[in-house]
Design an enzyme around this catalytic site. Structure first.
Site, short mmCIF file in Angstrom:
data_model
loop_
_atom_site.label_atom_id
_atom_site.label_comp_id
_atom_site.label_asym_id
_atom_site.label_seq_id
_atom_site.Cartn_x
_atom_site.Cartn_y
_atom_site.Cartn_z
N CYS A 116 0.81 -1.22 0.00
CA CYS A 116 0.00 0.00 0.00
C CYS A 116 0.84 1.27 0.00
O CYS A 116 0.33 2.36 -0.26
CB CYS A 116 -0.96 -0.01 1.18
SG CYS A 116 -2.13 -1.35 1.04
N HIS A 256 -3.38 7.17 2.15
CA HIS A 256 -3.75 5.87 1.60
C HIS A 256 -5.14 5.52 2.11
O HIS A 256 -5.46 5.75 3.28
CB HIS A 256 -2.72 4.82 2.04
CG HIS A 256 -3.14 3.43 1.69
ND1 HIS A 256 -3.49 3.06 0.41
CD2 HIS A 256 -3.32 2.32 2.46
CE1 HIS A 256 -3.84 1.78 0.41
NE2 HIS A 256 -3.76 1.32 1.64
N ASN A 286 -10.05 0.06 -1.04
CA ASN A 286 -8.58 0.10 -0.99
C ASN A 286 -8.03 -0.48 -2.29
O ASN A 286 -8.12 -1.69 -2.51
CB ASN A 286 -8.10 -0.72 0.22
CG ASN A 286 -6.59 -0.72 0.36
OD1 ASN A 286 -5.87 -0.28 -0.52
ND2 ASN A 286 -6.10 -1.25 1.48
O1 UT7 Z 1 -3.95 -1.31 3.11
C1 UT7 Z 1 -3.18 -1.98 4.05
C2 UT7 Z 1 -3.56 -1.56 5.37
N1 UT7 Z 1 -4.85 -2.11 5.69
C3 UT7 Z 1 -5.40 -1.73 6.77
O2 UT7 Z 1 -4.84 -0.93 7.46
C4 UT7 Z 1 -6.71 -2.36 7.19
C5 UT7 Z 1 -6.58 -2.79 8.60
N2 UT7 Z 1 -7.72 -3.41 9.24
C6 UT7 Z 1 -8.99 -2.93 9.25
O3 UT7 Z 1 -9.32 -1.99 8.55
C7 UT7 Z 1 -9.95 -3.53 10.21
O4 UT7 Z 1 -9.24 -4.34 11.13
C8 UT7 Z 1 -11.07 -4.38 9.54
C9 UT7 Z 1 -12.02 -3.47 8.79
C10 UT7 Z 1 -10.49 -5.40 8.60
C11 UT7 Z 1 -11.87 -5.09 10.62
O5 UT7 Z 1 -12.43 -4.17 11.51
P1 UT7 Z 1 -12.35 -4.42 13.08
O6 UT7 Z 1 -13.06 -3.31 13.73
O7 UT7 Z 1 -10.90 -4.61 13.41
O8 UT7 Z 1 -13.19 -5.73 13.26
P2 UT7 Z 1 -12.71 -7.12 13.86
O9 UT7 Z 1 -11.80 -7.80 12.91
O10 UT7 Z 1 -12.25 -6.90 15.27
O11 UT7 Z 1 -14.08 -7.87 13.90
C12 UT7 Z 1 -15.14 -7.47 14.75
C13 UT7 Z 1 -16.30 -8.42 14.53
C14 UT7 Z 1 -15.91 -9.90 14.61
O12 UT7 Z 1 -16.99 -10.60 15.20
P3 UT7 Z 1 -16.93 -11.02 16.75
O13 UT7 Z 1 -15.70 -11.90 16.87
O14 UT7 Z 1 -16.81 -9.75 17.51
O15 UT7 Z 1 -18.20 -11.74 16.95
C15 UT7 Z 1 -15.80 -10.31 13.16
O16 UT7 Z 1 -16.04 -11.68 12.97
O17 UT7 Z 1 -16.84 -8.22 13.22
C16 UT7 Z 1 -16.88 -9.48 12.53
N3 UT7 Z 1 -16.67 -9.22 11.12
C17 UT7 Z 1 -17.68 -8.94 10.28
N4 UT7 Z 1 -19.01 -8.82 10.45
C18 UT7 Z 1 -19.74 -8.48 9.39
C19 UT7 Z 1 -15.48 -9.20 10.45
N5 UT7 Z 1 -15.70 -8.89 9.17
C20 UT7 Z 1 -17.05 -8.72 9.04
C21 UT7 Z 1 -17.89 -8.37 7.94
N6 UT7 Z 1 -19.22 -8.27 8.18
N7 UT7 Z 1 -17.41 -8.11 6.70
#
Ligand code: UT7
Length: 334
Positions: A116, A256, A286
């Site tokens: 990225c 980014h 992204n």
């Molecule tokens: O370009 C390179 C750099 N990239 C980045 O910097 C991206 C970095 N990461 C992120 O943007 C975020 O970590 C994500 C958007 C990928 C995830 O967001 P988060 O707030 O960190 O969510 P999480 O992974 O902690 O998940 C929270 C909950 C989980 O459920 P439980 O365990 O709390 O029951 C996930 O299973 O959300 C669930 N979840 C979803 N639910 C609905 C994860 N993905 C989804 C989804 N739809 N698409």
């Protein structure tokens, strides 16, 4: 004569026609528009459809758009640098294919791989050719067909990414416009937080790698998120301090586009209001190496000669950095 800097003298882009909406994604995996919007800020992303076309297809179109807009003859281009993590093939380089397809027959071309942060690494490299006086016209293009490495059964990654390409033209300037400074970092110990395991020399493609689904993006989203917030803010603030820039001196942060929450956190640390942030993640997601030049393209009309921009990124590797650009020409709305 003043010191030579590399001014950005034009921008071009290519966005594929097909638009993948959150509603369509919610029919593919267990997700919904509300979750995607609140956790990422993404509403739609463009996807390149069609057999046998890759990142060079988009990159060449972005370069042709750039050449048309600036009226520059492709034969005048000395160097084409392509930032990508989704090259058409391992070799020849995607930059090489783009240069050929766009008619830049006198240019030498190569790829930069920094995920990225690829565009920032490539822009810094391109600027050096201009500053050294060895090249007069350099094109830096970010092109990524992320849909080729996204697992559309994995809800934790598939809503995030889209496909696109965008390009800038660099030319010499002696009035201080262009790339003023650049701070770049990498830390290979982050390799397992965001990567694609197979397809390279460590795990060449095999039945096993395909069965294990090792040819798609894997990440610890949370770890990447945390690192992105701190590193992208730190390096942007470092750039401001280095040049004694206050929030009011900056026209735009060009971040980014990985997650709207990362962008907002970076802007807050820099003391910038939301309206000083270039944002298109809602429409494009992204697009890895293309996000920053895509922003420049979309905001070009609002940019005026002398505007101070801070370009900033964080990505796989880890890689991160910021570039201070003094914009070189007036947009339509100046
Ligand atoms: O370009 C390179 C750099 N990239 C980045 O910097 C991206 C970095 N990461 C992120 O943007 C975020 O970590 C994500 C958007 C990928 C995830 O967001 P988060 O707030 O960190 O969510 P999480 O992974 O902690 O998940 C929270 C909950 C989980 O459920 P439980 O365990 O709390 O029951 C996930 O299973 O959300 C669930 N979840 C979803 N639910 C609905 C994860 N993905 C989804 C989804 N739809 N698409």
């Amino acid at each position: 004569m003043g010191k030579i800097t590399a001014a950005i003298t034009g921008v071009g882009q290519y966005l594929p026609e097909y638009i993948l909406t959150n509603d369509e994604l919610s029919r593919m995996v267990d997700t919904n528009d509300e979750w995607i919007m609140s956790h990422t800020g993404i509403k739609t992303r463009h996807i390149l459809k069609g057999e046998g076309i890759g990142s060079s297809y988009m990159g060449a179109r972005a370069v042709i758009n750039l050449l048309d807009k600036t009226g520059v003859d492709p034969m005048e281009i000395d160097v084409v640098i392509c930032a990508t993590v989704t090259p058409d093939m391992f070799f020849p380089s995607t930059g090489n294919l783009i240069a050929d397809q766009a008619g830049c027959k006198n240019a030498f071309a190569f790829d930069v791989s920094a995920a990225c942060s690829g565009f920032l690494f490539a822009l810094t490299t391109g600027a050096k050719f201009i500053e050294a006086g060895t090249s007069k016209k350099v094109i830096v293009v970010g092109a990524d067909k992320m849909s080729s490495i996204v697992d559309y059964t994995d809800r934790s990654t598939c809503p995030l990414f889209g496909d696109a390409a965008a390009a800038v033209l660099l030319e010499a300037n002696t009035e201080g416009f262009g790339v003023v400074d650049s701070i770049l970092h990498s830390d290979g110990s982050g390799e397992m937080q965001l990567y694609m395991k197979a397809g390279g020399s460590r795990y060449p493609a095999s039945v096993e790698t395909v069965q294990n689904n090792w040819h798609t993006i894997m990440w610890d989203g949370h770890a990447v998120f945390k690192a992105a917030v701190s590193k992208m803010s730190d390096v942007s603030v470092e750039m401001m301090e280095r040049h004694n820039l206050k929030g009011e001196d900056i026209r735009f942060l060009v971040p980014h586009q990985a997650n709207l929450r990362i962008i907002d956190a970076t802007a807050r640390r820099m003391g910038l209001d939301h309206d000083k942030c270039m944002i298109n993640i809602d429409r494009n997601g992204n697009t890895t190496a293309a996000t920053i030049p895509l922003c420049l393209y979309e905001y070009e009309a609002a940019l005026c000669k002398g505007d101070n921009l801070i370009l900033a990124s964080f990505g796989g590797g880890y890689t991160w950095g910021s570039i201070y650009v003094k914009w070189a020409y007036d947009g339509e709305n100046c």
